[in-house]
Enzyme design. Structure first.
Site, PDB file in Angstrom:
ATOM      1  CE1 TYR A 175      -0.966   3.964  -6.139  1.00 37.86           C
ATOM      2  CE2 TYR A 175      -0.899   5.471  -4.266  1.00 37.86           C
ATOM      3  CZ  TYR A 175      -0.352   4.422  -4.983  1.00 37.86           C
ATOM      4  OH  TYR A 175       0.812   3.834  -4.537  1.00 37.86           O
TER       5      TYR A 175
ATOM      6  CB  SER B 275      -0.951  -0.026   1.205  1.00 37.70           C
ATOM      7  OG  SER B 275      -1.871   1.045   1.155  1.00 37.70           O
ATOM      8  CB  SER B 276       0.664   4.276  -0.953  1.00 37.18           C
ATOM      9  OG  SER B 276       1.000   5.645  -0.985  1.00 37.18           O
TER      10      SER B 276
END
Length: 292
Positions: free
Chosen positions: A160, A146-147
């Protein structure tokens, strides 16, 4: 530490995915990596030899995840490690975003991992049952990439950010479902890691996915906002592509290297994390807010 283990890595022939593949192979794992770039896959295979195999296909094709698992089982046996790393971004301000842009992010960052894990489940569960009958505990691993954007958002990336947040929710639920099968499910959340996706937008920085040509990279004004001279960044050579830039807004003063991202994933794939599950761990250089 991964001798005898079988791993699947999506997006495993380029960038962070290539670094992950290299790290797992270096630690003894046999790796089936998926990538849609046949030439990049060929280069990777030349480096890894018989310890890796490539599945060249578009993960957005709904048949690919099952085919990837089937190919892995046939080549190396039941998977012990799954790293859902493949992804890209397709940015736009929300009021200008198309349905296709929105859905593409949900598909690659949530639906593809869902399909791959569903396809792998029977094999991983059967292996866990066999271990239990033999009186041994063997932990298997799922790492979903993930981010920080999942927690803090990012300008122009509502699609996103939402998809990466959804992946975290799925991972936490799966950690509870799959814990009894001795499967650790964790999330590696990256901050700013120097990859081709972090390069300035240009004609050369495009990819083709699902019949669409998508502009990769970061708009000049966003690069300037985090202290990067966009014109200097555009002159970066291929050799410098993964060399971390100085970024003063990050406490450690720079972007991360792809190998540093891979090290976090490796920890979550290794026996060092056998009592860690349902967690989100960040490789961010101390960045604890938004990406900009």
């Amino acid at each position: 530490m991964l001798e005898g283990k079988t791993a699947i890595v999506t997006g495993g022939a380029q960038g962070i995915g290539m670094a992950i593949t290299r790290k797992l192979v270096g630690e003894g794992a046999r790796v089936m990596f998926a990538d849609m770039d046949a030439s990049a896959a060929e280069v990777a295979l030349a480096e890894f030899g018989n310890q890796a195999s490539a599945h060249v296909a578009d993960l957005l094709d709904e048949s690919t995840p099952q085919a990837l698992v089937d190919a892995t089982v046939q080549r190396f046996g039941s998977p012990d490690i799954i790293v859902n790393n493949a992804g890209f971004h397709w940015d736009a301000a929300l009021h200008k975003m198309t349905d296709k842009q929105w859905q593409a992010m949900l598909d690659i960052h949530m639906t593809v991992p869902f399909r791959l894990l569903r396809a792998a489940a029977p094999h991983m569960f059967a292996a866990a049952k066999s271990d239990a009958q033999a009186g041994r505990e063997v932990m298997r691993k799922v790492v979903n990439v993930s981010s920080l954007a999942a927690s803090f958002g990012n300008v122009g990336a509502s699609n996103y950010s939402a998809a990466k947040a959804g992946l975290i929710g799925m991972s936490k639920a799966l950690a509870k479902e799959w814990g009894p099968h001795k499967i650790n499910v964790n999330v590696a959340a990256f901050g700013i890691i120097q990859t081709r996706f972090g390069q300035p937008q240009s004609e050369q920085n495009r990819i083709k996915i699902g019949g669409e040509e998508i502009q990769m990279g970061v708009p000049d004004k966003i690069l300037e906002a985090i202290g990067i001279n966009a014109e200097d960044a555009k002159s970066t050579t291929a050799d410098d592509l993964y060399r971390p830039r100085e970024i003063q807004s990050i406490p450690l003063g720079r972007a991360g290297h792809i190998d540093e991202a891979a090290d976090l994933v490796y920890f979550l794939c290794s026996p060092l994390s056998d009592y860690v599950t349902g967690q989100v761990m960040a490789a961010s250089g101390g960045l604890m807010g938004g990406m900009i």
